[in-house]
Design an enzyme around this catalytic site. Structure first.
Site, PDB file in Angstrom:
ATOM      1  N   HIS A 251       0.611  -1.237   0.014  1.00 44.03           N
ATOM      2  CA  HIS A 251      -0.054   0.077   0.142  1.00 44.03           C
ATOM      3  C   HIS A 251       0.827   1.251   0.105  1.00 44.03           C
ATOM      4  CE1 HIS A 251      -4.037  -1.911   1.189  1.00 44.03           C
ATOM      5  NE2 HIS A 251      -3.718  -2.280  -0.030  1.00 44.03           N
TER       6      HIS A 251
ATOM      7  N   LYS B  25     -14.786  -7.832  -7.570  1.00 38.50           N
ATOM      8  CA  LYS B  25     -13.875  -8.509  -8.371  1.00 38.50           C
ATOM      9  C   LYS B  25     -13.029  -9.449  -7.793  1.00 38.50           C
ATOM     10  CE  LYS B  25     -10.462  -8.065 -12.446  1.00 38.50           C
ATOM     11  NZ  LYS B  25      -9.892  -6.991 -12.760  1.00 38.50           N
TER      12      LYS B  25
END
Ligand code: HEM
Lengths: 431, 262
Positions: free
Chosen positions: A216, A244
Site C-alpha cells: 500500500h 472483483k
C-alpha cells in the site's frame, strides 16, 4: 500511508475511536478508498485468493488440532478417527490437505504474475522480498504438516529431506539432529514438527500484514507496468475491487470444492494410507507436487566438482534456486516493467514456465526413466541449468540489450485504446 | 480411473498435473493394466450398494479375516448410514459371534462376546505371529487397502481374480510365492484366496469368483472411505451453491463495473 486519508468518522463512537486507535481509518484507507489501477486483470485477484486460503488453512487446522494426537503410537489412528468418527472430520481433513495444495497453486500463479509483469522492480523490492519470505515459510509449513499423519510417505519424505542436511559440511549433522530431536525420524521429530507446524502459519500472518503494508505504499502495479499518475488511472478499492476479488475467490473456491468433494485423494500419494514403518522403505519416495521442481533440482547434480560432493552441490542448488528469487529486483536490468512490452523476455519467460513443469515431471519420476531416449536425470540437469541461466544470464543480459515496444502514455490511455475508444474522448462519470 | 483422473487434472490446467499423471502411471507398475469394473460409488452421484456391502462383509468374514485384520472398522459401523446399514439387532448379533478379551467382576481376564463398540479383532496376537504364520510375509491390514493402492477397488478386484492367469514361460515362480501379474513384481505370498463358491451368500446371489471379488472390493472401499456418501451428497450441494454464487458475483461485478472503462 502513501495516499492521503479521506476518512471522515461519522458518529460519536467512530470519532472517539479515531482519536484513540485509528484502526477504522486504516481499514477505510486500505480497503475502501484505496486507489487501485483500473486496468488490473484477473492475475491480480490471486492476492485476495491467498488471503482467504491462509485463513481457511488456519481455521481448518485449528479444529483438526483438537482431534489430532502427535505421537508415534497415536498419530495415524487419530487421523482415521477424524476421518471416521469426528463430525465432518473428513471435510476438515480433506479441506486442509487439498487446501494446502490450492494455496500453493494460488501462490505460484501470484508469483508468476509478479515475474511476468515485473512487479518486483522498484519501488516494490521489499514487497517482493516479503513475498518470498512468505513462500519460504509456506514451504516449511507444508513439509512439516505432511509429516503429521505419520503415513509411509510422511515418514520417508521426512527422512529423505532431513538426510540432505548431512551433506552440509561441519554443521550439517548437528542441524539434522536438532531438527529431528535425535538420530532419526521418531517421536521427538513428530512433536517438534507439530509444534512448528502450528506456529509458522501465524508468523506467515505477520509477514502477510507487512506484505500488504508494503503493497500500500506504492499501491499495486498493473499490466502496463506504468505507475498511476492521477485519478483518471484509478478506481477506489471498494466496490470495484472488492466485488472483483470476491468473484475470483468464488470461482477458485468452486475449483477447490471439486477436489475436496470429488477427488480428495488425487493429489495425495496412496502410500500415505499405510502407517509409517521405519523398517520398510517405499519403492518411490516423492514429495507433494508443489515441491517437485525443487526435488528435481536437488537430485539433478550427480557428479562431484573438485572437493564438493554431488550431494552437497544438490543441496546448494536447491536452496540456491529459492534464494536467487530474493535477488530478482537487482538481476533484472530492464527499464521497462511489464513483459507485455518485452517480446524477447516474454519468449524466455514462457520457456521458463515450461522449464518449471519439466522439472516437476523430473521430480516425480525416478532418474533413470527415459523419454525419447533421454534419461530423466539428464533432462533434470539441463532444466536446472536453464532455471539458473534464466535468472543469472538471460534476465540481466536481455534486460540491457532488448529494445522494448513503445509504452502507452498512461494507464487511462491504454484502457481507452483497448476498449476501442479514442484517447481524446474523455468519458465516464468517474474522472 | 487412473487415466481419466490424469486427463481431468490436465484439462483443468493444474500446475504439476503433468508430473502427477505420469508419476502415477509409473508408480503403479505401468506394464499391467488393471481390470476395470463398474462401481456404484464412482462419479458425482455415486453411492454404495448396500447388498454388495453385505455380501462383501460375508466374504471378508468367511475368507479374508482368517489372515487379514480390519483394524479401523467397529461393529457399530455396520449399522451406519451409507454403509451396510444392518438393523441394530443384526449388527449386535454379528458382534456377539466374536470373542473379545475382557474382565469379570473380580477383575480376572475372561473372554466375552463382542459388542457394538468393539472393533473387528485381528487374527494374530502381534505382528511377529502374523509374519511367522505366513512365511515371513505379513498380511496387511485391510481397512485402508482401497485407498492405499492406486485405483484401489479395481486393484483389489484384479488381484483377487488375477491368479487364474497362466504363468509366462520366462517367469520362474519362487517357492512359497504365487504368480499374479497384478501384484508389483508379479509374485505374491498370499495363496489364491477365492475360487468361487467360497461363501454361501445370504441373499442367494451366485458366488462366482468375480462376484466375490467385486463384493469384497466394494466392501473394502466402504471400509476405507465410510463417509463417501455424505461427502458426495454434500459435494453436489456445495458445487451447486458455489457455481450459483460465482454467477451472482459475476453479475455484481459486471453491474459495478458497467459505468467505467477498464
Ligand atoms: C500467504 C501468501 C500471500 C498473500 C496472502 C499475499 C497477498 C497479496 C495481496 C492481497 C496482494 C495485492 C493483490 C494482488 O496483487 O494480487 C499482493 C501483491 C503482491 N504479492 Fe503477494 N501474497 C502472498 C504471497 C506472495 C508471494 C509468495 C510473493 C512472491 C515472492 C508475493 C509477491 C507479491 C507482489 C510482488 C505483489 C505486488 C503485485 C503488483 O502490485 O503488481 N506474494 N499479495
Amino acid at each position: 500511508m502513501a495516499h492521503q486519508s479521506n476518512y471522515n468518522p461519522s458518529n460519536g463512537f467512530t470519532k472517539w475511536m479515531d482519536e484513540r486507535l485509528p484502526i477504522i481509518r486504516l481499514g477505510y484507507d486500505s480497503f475502501v478508498e484505496f486507489p487501485n489501477p483500473r486496468n488490473l486483470n484477473y492475475w491480480w485477484t490471486f492476492g485476495a485468493v491467498l488471503a482467504v486460503a491462509l485463513i481457511w488453512q488456519i481455521v481448518t487446522g485449528i479444529v483438526l488440532a483438537m482431534h489430532y494426537t502427535p505421537t508415534v503410537e497415536g498419530a495415524y489412528a487419530s487421523i482415521e478417527h477424524i476421518m471416521r468418527d469426528v463430525n465432518y472430520g473428513w471435510f476438515l481433513r480433506y479441506g486442509h490437505a487439498n487446501g494446502g495444495a490450492m494455496f500453493f497453486l494460488a501462490v505460484y500463479i501470484h508469483m508468476f504474475r509478479g515475474l511476468y509483469y515485473g512487479s518486483y522492480k522498484a519501488p516494490r523490492e521489499v514487497l517482493w522480498i516479503l513475498g518470498m519470505l512468505i513462500y519460504f515459510l509456506m514451504m516449511a509449513t507444508g513439509f512439516l504438516g505432511y509429516v503429521l499423519p505419520w503415513g509411509q510417505m510422511s515418514f520417508w519424505a521426512a527422512t529423505v529431506i532431513t538426510n540432505f542436511f548431512d551433506a552440509i559440511p561441519w554443521v550439517g549433522g548437528s542441524i539434522k539432529t536438532l531438527l529431528l530431536g535425535g538420530p532419526a525420524v521418531a517421536e521427538p521429530t513428530l512433536n517438534r514438527f507439530y509444534s512448528l507446524h502450528y506456529l509458522l502459519p501465524f508468523i506467515i500472518v505477520g509477514v502477510v500484514i507487512l506484505h500488504i503494508w508494503a503493497l500500500h505504499i506504492p499501491g499495486s502495479a498493473n499490466p502496463t507496468g506504468i505507475e498511476k499518475k492521477g485519478p483518471q488511472d484509478t478506481l477506489p478499492f471498494h466496490p470495484y475491487f472488492t466485488v472483483k476479488d470476491l468473484f475470483a475467490v468464488a470461482v477458485f473456491a468452486t475449483f477447490f470444492a471439486w477436489f475436496l468433494y470429488f477427488q480428495p485423494n488425487a493429489m495425495g500419494h496412496p502410500d500415505n494410507y499405510i502407517e509409517a514403518n521405519p523398517l520398510q522403505t517405499p519403492p518411490h519416495i516423492v514429495p507433494e507436487w508443489y515441491y517437485l521442481p525443487f526435488y528435481a533440482i536437488l537430485r539433478s547434480i550427480t557428479f562431484d566438482i573438485f572437493f564438493l560432493k554431488a550431494q552437497l552441490l544438490g543441496v546448494i542448488a536447491m536452496f540456491g534456486s529459492i534464494v536467487i528469487l530474493f535477488f530478482l529486483p537487482w538481476l533484472d536490468r530492464s527499464k521497462v516493467r511489464s513483459m507485455r512490452y518485452r517480446p524477447v523476455m516474454r519468449f524466455f519467460f514462457i520457456l521458463f514456465v515450461l522449464d518449471c513443469f519439466i522439472l516437476g515431471w523430473v521430480g516425480a519420476n525416478s532418474p533413470d526413466v527415459t523419454v525419447l531416449g533421454i534419461e530423466a536425470k539428464n533432462i533434470g540437469l539441463f532444466s536446472t541449468f536453464y532455471y539458473f541461466a534464466f535468472f543469472m544470464i538471460i534476465m540481466p543480459v536481455v534486460g540491457m540489450m532488448e529494445t522494448p515496444k513503445p509504452l502507452p502514455e498512461g494507464i487511462h490511455e491504454s484502457v481507452l485504446a483497448r476498449s476501442g475508444k479514442g484517447a481524446s474522448k474523455h468519458a465516464d462519470g468517474d474522472a | 480411473m487412473k487415466m481419466k483422473k490424469a486427463k481431468i487434472l490436465t484439462a483443468l490446467g493444474l500446475v504439476g498435473s503433468l508430473a502427477l499423471g505420469t508419476g502415477s502411471a509409473l508408480a503403479s507398475g505401468g506394464e499391467v493394466h488393471l481390470k476395470h469394473e463398474h462401481w456404484s460409488f464412482d462419479g458425482y452421484t455415486g453411492s454404495y450398494d448396500q447388498a454388495a456391502l453385505r455380501r462383501g462383509l460375508q466374504v471378508y468374514r468367511d475368507v479374508c479375516s482368517a489372515c487379514h485384520s480390519l483394524d479401523y472398522v467397529a461393529f457399530r459401523n455396520l449399522s451406519d448410514e451409507g454403509g451396510p446399514s444392518f438393523p441394530e439387532k443384526m449388527m449386535k448379533a454379528i458382534a456377539a459371534e466374536y470373542e473379545m478379551p475382557g474382565i469379570d467382576d473380580e477383575g480376572e481376564p475372561i473372554m466375552r462376546p463382542g459388542a457394538s463398540p468393539d472393533y473387528f479383532p485381528s487374527p494374530y496376537a502381534n505382528t511377529t505371529q502374523a509374519e511367522a504364520m505366513n512365511g515371513g510375509a505379513m498380511p496387511p491390514d485391510l481397512s485402508l487397502m482401497a485407498k492405499a493402492r492406486r485405483d484401489g477397488p479395481n486393484y483389489i478386484f484384479s488381484l483377487l481374480t488375477g491368479y487364474e492367469e497362466e504363468v509366462p514361460h520366462d517367469v520362474e515362480v519362487l517357492e512359497d510365492l504365487n504368480y499374479n501379474p497384478y501384484f508389483p513384481g508379479g509374485q505374491i505370498a498370499m495363496a489364491q484366496p477365492l475360487y468361487g463358491d467360497d461363501v454361501e451368500y445370504a441373499d442367494g446371489t451366485e458366488a462366482t469368483i468375480e462376484q466375490e471379488a467385486r463384493d469384497v472390493a466394494h466392501f473394502l472401499m466402504w471400509a476405507a472411505e465410510p463417509r463417501l456418501e455424505e461427502r458426495k451428497t454434500g459435494g453436489r450441494k456445495a458445487l451447486l451453491f458455489l457455481i450459483i454464487l460465482s454467477g451472482l458475483m459475476f453479475l455484481c461485478y459486471r453491474m459495478v463495473w458497467s459505468d467505467v472503462d477498464h
